[in-house]
Each structure stands twice: as C-alpha cells, then as structure tokens.
Design a protein around this motif. Sequence first.
Motif, PDB file in Angstrom:
ATOM      1  N   PRO A  70       0.904  -1.374  -0.060  1.00 44.03           N
ATOM      2  CA  PRO A  70       0.154   0.064   0.068  1.00 44.03           C
ATOM      3  C   PRO A  70       0.977   1.416   0.037  1.00 44.03           C
ATOM      4  O   PRO A  70       2.231   1.333   0.360  1.00 44.03           O
ATOM      5  N   PRO A  71       0.550   2.383  -0.140  1.00 40.93           N
ATOM      6  CA  PRO A  71       1.051   3.715  -0.434  1.00 40.93           C
ATOM      7  C   PRO A  71       1.876   3.815   0.794  1.00 40.93           C
ATOM      8  O   PRO A  71       2.897   4.609   0.649  1.00 40.93           O
ATOM      9  N   GLU A  72       1.348   3.577   2.015  1.00 37.81           N
ATOM     10  CA  GLU A  72       1.689   4.030   3.306  1.00 37.81           C
ATOM     11  C   GLU A  72       2.915   3.376   3.482  1.00 37.81           C
ATOM     12  O   GLU A  72       3.941   3.710   4.444  1.00 37.81           O
ATOM     13  N   LEU A  73       3.361   2.194   2.725  1.00 40.31           N
ATOM     14  CA  LEU A  73       4.529   1.317   3.192  1.00 40.31           C
ATOM     15  C   LEU A  73       5.543   1.562   2.140  1.00 40.31           C
ATOM     16  O   LEU A  73       6.517   0.833   2.325  1.00 40.31           O
ATOM     17  N   ARG A  74       5.340   2.311   1.087  1.00 41.60           N
ATOM     18  CA  ARG A  74       6.395   2.439   0.056  1.00 41.60           C
ATOM     19  C   ARG A  74       7.390   3.100   0.493  1.00 41.60           C
ATOM     20  O   ARG A  74       8.639   2.997   0.137  1.00 41.60           O
ATOM     21  N   ALA A  75       7.367   4.164   1.374  1.00 40.67           N
ATOM     22  CA  ALA A  75       8.469   4.780   1.880  1.00 40.67           C
ATOM     23  C   ALA A  75       9.342   4.115   2.842  1.00 40.67           C
ATOM     24  O   ALA A  75      10.565   4.064   2.943  1.00 40.67           O
ATOM     25  N   ALA A  76       8.736   3.021   3.466  1.00 39.62           N
ATOM     26  CA  ALA A  76       9.665   1.943   4.230  1.00 39.62           C
ATOM     27  C   ALA A  76      10.245   1.257   3.329  1.00 39.62           C
ATOM     28  O   ALA A  76      11.405   1.080   3.593  1.00 39.62           O
ATOM     29  N   LEU A  77       9.916   0.871   2.260  1.00 44.45           N
ATOM     30  CA  LEU A  77      10.704   0.096   1.320  1.00 44.45           C
ATOM     31  C   LEU A  77      11.726   0.887   0.837  1.00 44.45           C
ATOM     32  O   LEU A  77      12.910   0.488   0.507  1.00 44.45           O
ATOM     33  N   ALA A  78      11.531   2.029   0.382  1.00 48.28           N
ATOM     34  CA  ALA A  78      12.580   3.081  -0.158  1.00 48.28           C
ATOM     35  C   ALA A  78      13.558   3.212   0.668  1.00 48.28           C
ATOM     36  O   ALA A  78      14.818   3.053   0.636  1.00 48.28           O
ATOM     37  N   ARG A  79      13.041   3.310   2.056  1.00 46.76           N
ATOM     38  CA  ARG A  79      14.120   3.395   3.011  1.00 46.76           C
ATOM     39  C   ARG A  79      15.058   2.193   3.252  1.00 46.76           C
ATOM     40  O   ARG A  79      16.283   2.118   3.585  1.00 46.76           O
ATOM     41  N   ALA A  80      14.546   1.014   3.332  1.00 45.16           N
ATOM     42  CA  ALA A  80      15.068  -0.372   3.186  1.00 45.16           C
ATOM     43  C   ALA A  80      16.246  -0.505   1.984  1.00 45.16           C
ATOM     44  O   ALA A  80      17.214  -0.909   2.503  1.00 45.16           O
ATOM     45  N   VAL A  81      15.526  -0.274   0.938  1.00 46.89           N
ATOM     46  CA  VAL A  81      16.676  -0.232  -0.093  1.00 46.89           C
ATOM     47  C   VAL A  81      17.821   0.640  -0.011  1.00 46.89           C
ATOM     48  O   VAL A  81      18.863   0.276  -0.191  1.00 46.89           O
ATOM     49  N   ARG A  82      17.608   1.981   0.754  1.00 49.05           N
ATOM     50  CA  ARG A  82      18.942   2.973   0.775  1.00 49.05           C
ATOM     51  C   ARG A  82      19.634   2.283   1.874  1.00 49.05           C
ATOM     52  O   ARG A  82      20.991   2.483   1.994  1.00 49.05           O
ATOM     53  N   LEU A  83      19.145   1.712   2.859  1.00 50.70           N
ATOM     54  CA  LEU A  83      19.918   1.049   3.901  1.00 50.70           C
ATOM     55  C   LEU A  83      20.802  -0.078   3.706  1.00 50.70           C
ATOM     56  O   LEU A  83      21.890  -0.427   4.009  1.00 50.70           O
ATOM     57  N   GLU A  84      20.367  -0.842   2.359  1.00 53.30           N
ATOM     58  CA  GLU A  84      20.884  -1.867   2.003  1.00 53.30           C
ATOM     59  C   GLU A  84      22.020  -1.471   1.210  1.00 53.30           C
ATOM     60  O   GLU A  84      23.302  -2.126   1.201  1.00 53.30           O
ATOM     61  N   TRP A  85      22.045  -0.340   0.225  1.00 55.62           N
ATOM     62  CA  TRP A  85      23.035   0.214  -0.267  1.00 55.62           C
ATOM     63  C   TRP A  85      24.158   0.719   0.736  1.00 55.62           C
ATOM     64  O   TRP A  85      25.288   0.640   0.165  1.00 55.62           O
ATOM     65  N   ILE A  86      23.573   1.264   1.900  1.00 52.63           N
ATOM     66  CA  ILE A  86      24.571   1.930   2.842  1.00 52.63           C
ATOM     67  C   ILE A  86      25.341   0.582   3.359  1.00 52.63           C
ATOM     68  O   ILE A  86      26.641   0.598   3.591  1.00 52.63           O
ATOM     69  N   SER A  87      24.637  -0.517   3.356  1.00 49.16           N
ATOM     70  CA  SER A  87      25.334  -1.824   4.057  1.00 49.16           C
ATOM     71  C   SER A  87      26.287  -2.232   3.202  1.00 49.16           C
ATOM     72  O   SER A  87      27.459  -2.764   3.717  1.00 49.16           O
TER      73      SER A  87
END
Length: 324
Positions: free
Chosen positions: A13-30
């Motif tokens: 849902p739209p309210e969780l897409r920001a969380a997914l984007a944050r997870a993607v950024r975090l994995e790139w940082i990792s």
Amino acid sequence: MTDLCTVRGGELPPELRAALARAVRLEWISLGFFVSALVFTGLVMGQSQALKTTWIDDALGMVPPIAFLIAARVRRRAPDRGYPYGWHRCVTIAFLCAAVALLGLGVALVVDGLATLIGGERPTITAVRVLGREVWLGWFMLAALVWSAAPTVFLGRIKRSLARTLHDKALRSDAEMNSDDWQAGAAAIVGIVGIALGFWWTDAAAGCLIATSITADGWRNLRTAVADLMDRRPRTIDDAGWDPLPDELEALVAALPWVRRARVRMREHGHVYFGEVFVVPVDGADASARVCEVHALGRGLGWRIHDLTVQLCDAEVGGADSER
C-alpha cells in the motif's frame, strides 16, 4: 461459485512504499560499509584464523543486501501470461539463495577452523613499520574488527524494525546476520588478544565460533525458505509461531449470519499471502453479494492478503480442512 478477481493492484500500500525505499537505501549503505570492512580487514589479516573467518563473514554479509535489492526490483513486475501469479516469490528465492550461501561456507569454515586447531598451527602477529616506527600489527587488526562489527549493531536494529513493517523475511535474515556480526567481531578480538598473551589456540577457537554462528544462521534460514516454497501455512516474521491472520479471517467469515461453515487456506508469496476461502452457505441466495462480502473482510484485515479466492460450496469440501 468461485471468484478469482480479488487481486490487489500493487504489492505494498502507499503508506508502506516509503518504508521500502528506506530499506533499499539502507541496503546500499550496508554494501558500502561491507566493502570498506573487507578492504580494511584484508589489509591487516596476516595469519589470523579469526581475521580470515571475519573477512569471509563480511563477504557473506553482502549476499542478503544484494539479494534484497534484486528482489525489490523484480517483484514490481506485473503478472503476465507466463507468470499469472506475479513475481512475489522472488523475495523467498532471494532468501533461499542467501541461506544456501551461508550454510555452505559456514560448514567449510568450521572444517577449516577445526583443522587449524587440531593441527596446532600457531599464528604469529608481526610488527609493521609505520612512519619509521615499528607497530604491532595486532593494533590494526583490533581496529579493523571494531570497524567491521560496531556499525552492524545499529544496522541490525533498523533492518529488524523495517522487516516487521514490510513483513520481509529476507530483510529479517539480513538483520539477524548484522546482529550476529558484532558477536563474531567480539570473538575475533578475544582471539587476537589471546595470541598476544601467548594463548595461540584462542585464534582458531574464535574462528570456529564465528563459523558455527554462520552455519546456524544458514541452516535456520534454509529451513524457513524451503518451508515457505512448499506452501506452508504463513508464519510470523520472526518464525515464533503461526501467523494469526488466516484464523482471524476464518472467524470473521464463520460469524456471518448466512454462513454455515467456513475454512481458510493461505500460503506465502514473498511479502504477501495468497489464499482460498471455502464457505458453505445456509442457502443459495445472493451468491455474488456474498462473495464480495467475504472479499471485503479479507481486504479489511490488511495488505498482506493480496489474492483471495472465494468458493461457495453446496456441501463440505475435502480440501478445505487440509491445513488443520
């Protein structure tokens, strides 16, 4: 009557897409962090078994982020003629790939560490010349271990929270690996200090301890991934028990005044659930309206119920009780 039309347009849902984007950024940082840790540890590794195992552990730590990032792109694909159920299970496949890599290399490292320990190979930590002065290499080893272990504590906590929000087992597995990394780093530090104090065996013992932790993570994740691919009933994100969502939907449907008996089956497709609701109504009236009512109950329980098939039966269906 069977209805197959309740398939949500998007996985999240739209309210969780920001969380997914944050997870993607975090994995790139990792990934960036693990590359730096690999370079630092590789430069000062020397003959230490604990440092060697830590280096491989850091290399393995890159597998879950890479698998997650690939799955995050693939799972967006819409269903087509070849894949009518969509690409959701690429998340589980990524989880499986990471588990196999962990288990295989973990076992190899345990064998290597035990061979070193049994063979009595005594590692030595030499001195290196820095700015014209002799400096014990162990200090650089300890610094590399602190650098490779300390940030993973915070990475693991953030990823664990996002994994619960997104119901992402691959991300949860990555968080557990990050949380274990600081323990592996602490064990390696003990090994290096042990060498300095004359206890040569602490280095190989620390390597075996780290390798055992890697193997345990791989085995646990492999069992979970295989079970999910076998259409096991959904489990909670931490694998502590059965997800209550199917029972909640079954109770809601069974409580409808026109329902004589109801059974629910669900299975995991990555982040989301596919399932069937078998309903024996008290009469044959308003079949379409009743199917829509059951669909509405499913949608109301949460975004994870992605694809729901409702079967209205004149009598009990044998397959409806198969999960009981």
